[in-house]
Motif scaffolding. Sequence first.
Motif, PDB file in Angstrom:
ATOM      1  N   GLN A 108      39.357  21.089  -3.436  1.00  0.00           N
ATOM      2  CA  GLN A 108      40.697  21.708  -4.038  1.00  0.00           C
ATOM      3  C   GLN A 108      40.435  22.279  -5.250  1.00  0.00           C
ATOM      4  O   GLN A 108      40.337  21.416  -6.248  1.00  0.00           O
ATOM      5  CB  GLN A 108      41.674  20.653  -3.906  1.00  0.00           C
TER       6      GLN A 108
ATOM      7  N   ARG B  91      28.666  25.978  -8.808  1.00  0.00           N
ATOM      8  CA  ARG B  91      28.125  24.911  -9.673  1.00  0.00           C
ATOM      9  C   ARG B  91      28.920  24.126 -10.208  1.00  0.00           C
ATOM     10  O   ARG B  91      28.662  23.210 -10.780  1.00  0.00           O
ATOM     11  CB  ARG B  91      27.025  25.741 -10.816  1.00  0.00           C
TER      12      ARG B  91
ATOM     13  N   ASN C 125      29.814  20.640  -8.330  1.00  0.00           N
ATOM     14  CA  ASN C 125      29.110  19.638  -8.458  1.00  0.00           C
ATOM     15  C   ASN C 125      28.774  19.384 -10.083  1.00  0.00           C
ATOM     16  O   ASN C 125      27.807  18.774 -10.412  1.00  0.00           O
ATOM     17  CB  ASN C 125      27.989  19.421  -7.754  1.00  0.00           C
TER      18      ASN C 125
ATOM     19  N   LEU D 178      27.361  21.232 -12.299  1.00  0.00           N
ATOM     20  CA  LEU D 178      26.054  21.401 -12.923  1.00  0.00           C
ATOM     21  C   LEU D 178      26.626  22.317 -13.998  1.00  0.00           C
ATOM     22  O   LEU D 178      25.868  22.473 -15.157  1.00  0.00           O
ATOM     23  CB  LEU D 178      25.337  22.442 -12.134  1.00  0.00           C
TER      24      LEU D 178
ATOM     25  N   VAL E 144      39.152  18.913  -7.331  1.00  0.00           N
ATOM     26  CA  VAL E 144      39.017  17.923  -6.572  1.00  0.00           C
ATOM     27  C   VAL E 144      38.306  17.875  -5.354  1.00  0.00           C
ATOM     28  O   VAL E 144      38.508  18.889  -4.501  1.00  0.00           O
ATOM     29  CB  VAL E 144      40.631  17.405  -6.207  1.00  0.00           C
TER      30      VAL E 144
ATOM     31  N   GLU F 125      39.025  13.361  -8.362  1.00  0.00           N
ATOM     32  CA  GLU F 125      39.108  14.528  -8.947  1.00  0.00           C
ATOM     33  C   GLU F 125      37.607  14.572 -10.138  1.00  0.00           C
ATOM     34  O   GLU F 125      37.227  13.443 -10.636  1.00  0.00           O
ATOM     35  CB  GLU F 125      40.214  14.348 -10.274  1.00  0.00           C
TER      36      GLU F 125
ATOM     37  N   SER G  87      35.724  14.197 -16.973  1.00  0.00           N
ATOM     38  CA  SER G  87      34.532  13.814 -17.600  1.00  0.00           C
ATOM     39  C   SER G  87      34.187  12.131 -17.097  1.00  0.00           C
ATOM     40  O   SER G  87      33.141  11.651 -17.854  1.00  0.00           O
ATOM     41  CB  SER G  87      34.919  13.890 -18.973  1.00  0.00           C
TER      42      SER G  87
ATOM     43  N   LEU H  56      31.993   9.626 -15.559  1.00  0.00           N
ATOM     44  CA  LEU H  56      30.612   9.811 -14.849  1.00  0.00           C
ATOM     45  C   LEU H  56      30.552   9.334 -13.579  1.00  0.00           C
ATOM     46  O   LEU H  56      29.827   9.517 -12.616  1.00  0.00           O
ATOM     47  CB  LEU H  56      29.722   8.962 -15.761  1.00  0.00           C
TER      48      LEU H  56
ATOM     49  N   ILE I  71      31.847  11.518 -11.406  1.00  0.00           N
ATOM     50  CA  ILE I  71      30.652  12.780 -11.308  1.00  0.00           C
ATOM     51  C   ILE I  71      29.622  12.397 -10.112  1.00  0.00           C
ATOM     52  O   ILE I  71      28.990  13.048  -9.390  1.00  0.00           O
ATOM     53  CB  ILE I  71      29.872  13.260 -12.580  1.00  0.00           C
ATOM     54  N   ASP I  72      29.208  11.095 -10.403  1.00  0.00           N
ATOM     55  CA  ASP I  72      27.972  10.590  -9.526  1.00  0.00           C
ATOM     56  C   ASP I  72      28.393  10.622  -8.318  1.00  0.00           C
ATOM     57  O   ASP I  72      27.853  10.840  -7.239  1.00  0.00           O
ATOM     58  CB  ASP I  72      27.574   9.070 -10.162  1.00  0.00           C
TER      59      ASP I  72
ATOM     60  N   ARG J 288      28.354  14.061  -6.590  1.00  0.00           N
ATOM     61  CA  ARG J 288      27.331  14.419  -6.474  1.00  0.00           C
ATOM     62  C   ARG J 288      26.714  13.857  -5.309  1.00  0.00           C
ATOM     63  O   ARG J 288      25.769  14.533  -4.570  1.00  0.00           O
ATOM     64  CB  ARG J 288      26.138  14.428  -7.698  1.00  0.00           C
TER      65      ARG J 288
ATOM     66  N   MET K 215      23.366  20.455  -2.579  1.00  0.00           N
ATOM     67  CA  MET K 215      23.037  21.879  -2.823  1.00  0.00           C
ATOM     68  C   MET K 215      21.801  22.516  -2.700  1.00  0.00           C
ATOM     69  O   MET K 215      20.793  21.858  -2.859  1.00  0.00           O
ATOM     70  CB  MET K 215      23.324  21.730  -4.576  1.00  0.00           C
TER      71      MET K 215
ATOM     72  N   PRO L 219      46.051  14.061 -11.131  1.00  0.00           N
ATOM     73  CA  PRO L 219      45.303  12.910 -11.564  1.00  0.00           C
ATOM     74  C   PRO L 219      46.151  12.236 -12.250  1.00  0.00           C
ATOM     75  O   PRO L 219      46.951  12.624 -13.321  1.00  0.00           O
ATOM     76  CB  PRO L 219      44.140  13.326 -12.180  1.00  0.00           C
TER      77      PRO L 219
ATOM     78  N   TYR M 159      31.416   5.158 -19.440  1.00  0.00           N
ATOM     79  CA  TYR M 159      31.419   5.950 -18.325  1.00  0.00           C
ATOM     80  C   TYR M 159      32.101   7.288 -18.413  1.00  0.00           C
ATOM     81  O   TYR M 159      32.189   8.130 -17.478  1.00  0.00           O
ATOM     82  CB  TYR M 159      31.922   5.145 -16.965  1.00  0.00           C
ATOM     83  N   ASP M 160      32.485   7.497 -19.660  1.00  0.00           N
ATOM     84  CA  ASP M 160      33.329   8.949 -19.683  1.00  0.00           C
ATOM     85  C   ASP M 160      32.524   9.940 -20.570  1.00  0.00           C
ATOM     86  O   ASP M 160      31.994   9.403 -21.395  1.00  0.00           O
ATOM     87  CB  ASP M 160      34.730   8.792 -20.471  1.00  0.00           C
ATOM     88  N   THR M 161      32.088  10.920 -19.998  1.00  0.00           N
ATOM     89  CA  THR M 161      31.170  11.723 -20.680  1.00  0.00           C
ATOM     90  C   THR M 161      31.620  12.091 -22.231  1.00  0.00           C
ATOM     91  O   THR M 161      30.795  12.702 -22.980  1.00  0.00           O
ATOM     92  CB  THR M 161      30.910  13.096 -19.833  1.00  0.00           C
ATOM     93  N   ARG M 162      32.725  12.205 -22.375  1.00  0.00           N
ATOM     94  CA  ARG M 162      33.317  12.652 -23.447  1.00  0.00           C
ATOM     95  C   ARG M 162      33.146  11.563 -24.625  1.00  0.00           C
ATOM     96  O   ARG M 162      32.859  12.000 -25.740  1.00  0.00           O
ATOM     97  CB  ARG M 162      34.951  12.696 -23.377  1.00  0.00           C
TER      98      ARG M 162
ATOM     99  N   GLU N  50      18.463  20.602 -12.727  1.00  0.00           N
ATOM    100  CA  GLU N  50      19.482  21.033 -12.006  1.00  0.00           C
ATOM    101  C   GLU N  50      19.532  20.379 -10.526  1.00  0.00           C
ATOM    102  O   GLU N  50      20.517  19.699 -10.386  1.00  0.00           O
ATOM    103  CB  GLU N  50      19.738  22.382 -11.880  1.00  0.00           C
TER     104      GLU N  50
ATOM    105  N   ASP O 102      19.735  16.685 -11.017  1.00  0.00           N
ATOM    106  CA  ASP O 102      21.292  16.345 -11.182  1.00  0.00           C
ATOM    107  C   ASP O 102      21.928  16.510  -9.881  1.00  0.00           C
ATOM    108  O   ASP O 102      22.962  15.577  -9.741  1.00  0.00           O
ATOM    109  CB  ASP O 102      21.882  17.345 -12.177  1.00  0.00           C
ATOM    110  N   ALA O 103      21.839  17.786  -9.037  1.00  0.00           N
ATOM    111  CA  ALA O 103      22.554  17.847  -7.981  1.00  0.00           C
ATOM    112  C   ALA O 103      22.308  16.645  -7.023  1.00  0.00           C
ATOM    113  O   ALA O 103      23.303  16.467  -5.795  1.00  0.00           O
ATOM    114  CB  ALA O 103      22.041  19.087  -7.416  1.00  0.00           C
ATOM    115  N   LEU O 104      21.147  16.039  -6.841  1.00  0.00           N
ATOM    116  CA  LEU O 104      20.926  14.814  -5.886  1.00  0.00           C
ATOM    117  C   LEU O 104      21.532  13.895  -6.358  1.00  0.00           C
ATOM    118  O   LEU O 104      21.377  12.767  -5.800  1.00  0.00           O
ATOM    119  CB  LEU O 104      19.471  14.678  -5.864  1.00  0.00           C
ATOM    120  N   GLY O 105      22.175  13.728  -7.662  1.00  0.00           N
ATOM    121  CA  GLY O 105      22.971  12.562  -8.111  1.00  0.00           C
ATOM    122  C   GLY O 105      22.059  11.503  -8.724  1.00  0.00           C
ATOM    123  O   GLY O 105      22.247  10.473  -9.059  1.00  0.00           O
TER     124      GLY O 105
END
Lengths: 255, 406, 436
Positions: free
Chosen positions: A16, A58, A61, A63, A72, A77, A80, A82, A85-86, A89, A94, B7, B20-23, C334, C337-340
Amino acid sequence: MSAELQNHLADEVAIQITNMNKWYGDFHVLRDINLTVQRGERIVIAGPSGSGKSTMIRCINRLEEHQKGQIVVDGTELSSDLKNIDKIRREVGMCFQHFNLFPHLTILENCTLAPMWVRKTPKKEAEELAMHFLEKVKIPDQANKYPGMLSGGQQQRVAIARSLCMQPRIMLFDEPTSALDPEMIKEVLDTMVTLADEGMTMLCVTHEMGFARQVADRVIFMDQGQIVEQNEPEEFFNNPKSDRTKLFLSQILGH
Amino acid sequence: MTTMIDPPKAAGFHISQLLYDTRYRSMTIQVIVFLLVMGLGAYLLNNTIINLAAADKDIDFGFLGNRAGYDINQLLIPYSSDSTHWRATIVGLLNTLLVAFLGCILATIIGVVAGVLRLSKNWLTAKIMSFYVESFRNIPVLLWILAFFAVLSEMDRKPRSFRGEDAVNNMWLWDSVAVTNRGTYIPAPIWGDGSALVVITFLLSLLGIWAYGKWSHRRFEATGQILPNFWYKLGIFIVPSLAVFFLLGRPIALSIPEIKGFNFSGGLHIRNSLLALWLALSFYTGSFIAEIVRSGILAISKGQTEAAAALGLRPSRTMNLVILPQALRIIIPPLISQYLNLTKNSSLALAVGYMDLRSTLGGTTLNTTGRELECMLLMMMVYLAVSLTISTFMNVYNNSVKLKER
Amino acid sequence: MKNSKSVAFVREGMIDQQPAPASQIGAVRWLKDNLFSSVLNSILTIISLLVIFWVLSGIVPWMFGGVWNASSLSECRDILNERYGNTHYACWAVLTERWQQLLFGFYPAEEIWRAVVAFVLMLVAIAPVLFESVPRKLLWVTIAFPFLMVWLVWGGPIWGPLLVALGFVLFYVSYVVLERKSSTLLALIGSLVIGLVWWMFCVGPLSEALGSALPIGDLERVESRVLGGFMICVIIGLSGIALSLPIGLILALGRQSNLWVVKAICVGFIEFIRGVPLITLLFTASLLLNYFLPPGTAFDLTLRVIIMVTLFSSAYMAEVIRGGLAALPKGQYEAADALGLDYWQSQRLIIMPQALKISIPGIVNTFIGLFKDTTLVMFIGIFDMLGLSNAIRANSAWNGINWELYIFIGLVFWICCFSMSQYSQWLERKLRTGHH
């Protein structure tokens, strides 16, 4: 909003994107992107070069980082954080235009690397999984070779297998065939068609309009960083609404 | 739809977000690294303070104003043993810069010649140049400095052997240059009245050459005519200065070295230490420059030459318009870093007793005042300043010639 | 003639390869092409021949007429006078007499076998790093070599180096265990702490206890100050390069980083080191290093020099590795990264293996530079080959001898550096063309 409903929605909605904006310095690359992808849906994104289509997928995920709006993925969501994000990913595979296989690792090692280090799958299990997917893309006999020894088409199929080894729920394809010689495009597209037939949620940036007609549930046309038109493939190709789309289609289907 | 999956953005700040927060993560890491480095610095500083206190010393640069009390055998500015340590430092620095400057020029000449000859179609010449390059760059420069010094000071050319009617050794270049084992004597200019005018004319004519180049290029662009630029430029280079020189009645004279008794007098005495250091540094660095020049020329693809030929450019124009501009872009950055190396290697002057910065400030001054910390610090800062100046030039150049690509 | 208008053509018999015209081949042709193709070229050839003749006529008789057996320069000259009537010939006898000193410094003669063994081990240890075709099992020798070298060269019971090595094993094991439980960063910090505690507090007492209880492999101790000659150059150069690799790696990553504090610190360090001559750093080692350390710490000059040389070469190493990193396509980052994969995983598994491989020629070149620069240690009182040549000249027997020593030293350096540079050029060519 109850947590239950959210989970339910997450089951249905794979991705989304809401009012997403992105800038490179002053340059506004993505403008107010809104897109909802249902689970199992196959979407082809087309558009002239520089229209922001690659940048958009991009962002999914991370990039690339979006500056405004919301993405989302699978109910998580993209912020930032991590951990999120992990998590995303891990769920999103990709494939790149230039394959980006790791040249210092064998095909098999390319495929087992992420399962072993990210998912902590034991080596033996990861290898079995890798062989399974390499068989699926029809190159199990190349498993112990290095990427440099394979043709472009084979490399791209390995790249697909490598992503599949993480058992993603969503696959992103960033112009997977545009760096290939003409005679190799078909073998990669065949692999993608098989994947689509199995019900994978797919977002493909591609210029292969035949592929779009054959498998896409929806075609999205982007220009100047925004979504200009989207429709079912039949309607999109036979009866484009926007002038920009018409122009674009006449340019790529002209010959 | 969008509001439904809003969120929990305003959920407040968690301590785990620091990691854990990129910021915040980058902030956290930077703060930790900063603290660690500062801690290490403080630890070293603290040790130094304790150690200095134990040795009953302090950090004070005041000694630079004191009388130096030693002599320096090569002076570019007036100095005597009554001058200050600061003055001695400057004299040393100038000597360092002198040998570095001379070295850069000679090394470039040697390097370009050797590099081009190594590409020569003549097999024998190319092999000789390969031999030169491989032997010089694979042997330590310190050994070369010592070897050159040994050659110069062990030659059988004592100044007194130049004496008399049937002297064993002769001066060179119409009796103006004397190469002896005690150093080399060359003619020195004597600046008479009006010599400033000659120099000014010379500088002006350099400016004139530049202006002429601009003008002829504009003329070429406007009319398509190509003038024999080289000869015109040579004319501007020579004629005005010579004219002024003779009109003013030759204000600049030469002092020619002459053998008087057992030694030479008059002229300029170049010590073997400077000569050995200069030659060794030049030949050593020249071998590296030769490689840079060679690979720079080779790197310009054959396709470029062929494209230029296909357009009908003559070989000499191809060189000037197509090959050189591209080759220079490749050659100049490593060339400047070789200049940097040469400058730093000039500190090996120590081996032959040349009085450079390291030998005045980091040598005699350090030993006589016992101020190791201050002297070393100052010396490093001076070398650093010189290096940074050179590399700043390099960066400016790099940015100005960088290929404009999308 | 009827067919001449038609474009159809079928070849009926293939033409065999014909020999080239005689003027295109043979030695005469080669001479003409390479030496006398034009007037300018012919002049160059003649000048070259004259230069070669002039140089060789000066050097060859001097070299080959030299004396190899004599106990002093004056004896040598006597022999030459007897033989030729003059002394315009080399006196190689100084090498016959002193070659051992030039190679090993003042290392005790009966222990020299240890240095030789260490040298051979070094060659074995380096081989698998430089050549891919060498069996990978030899990498174990590479890992064990630093500890073996310390033991062989400096002597003492084997326990010290062994326990230090054990610390690395401990470090690795704790890292692996901790990484399963927590994140990579925490695991790294944790295992580093464990390792440091082991090295600082356990190694000393344990090695003493074990040394007295089980005196195995107790070689006679050799003081640092008797090390010298070619050996000290190899030791300093090699340890400098090996130790600077990890530091250079961290500096290179730091310089690439987008954390500006980290970047600024790394850039500052690199530019400072690269901006000052090595000799000032060596003087710092000999004059100042003791100021920076806690009062009462005194360790030997060789070690201090190794520390400084390591810092020095790590700055150059960082630049080499940075070049390797820059040469990697962005797609590799990249894809990782994309693979985590996280930052450290992608660095360790994807980026570094490739970047380091590209950097090997650069690393070898850095080593060549560093190896040549080790001659500078003579200024701070370490007897490398040049330092020894001064010492030999200071002896009244050999006072006045120059060239024989310089030629020997130059030749040793030339053989080492030339073969290394040939290797790095070979590798560069291989990397440019080769896939795996």
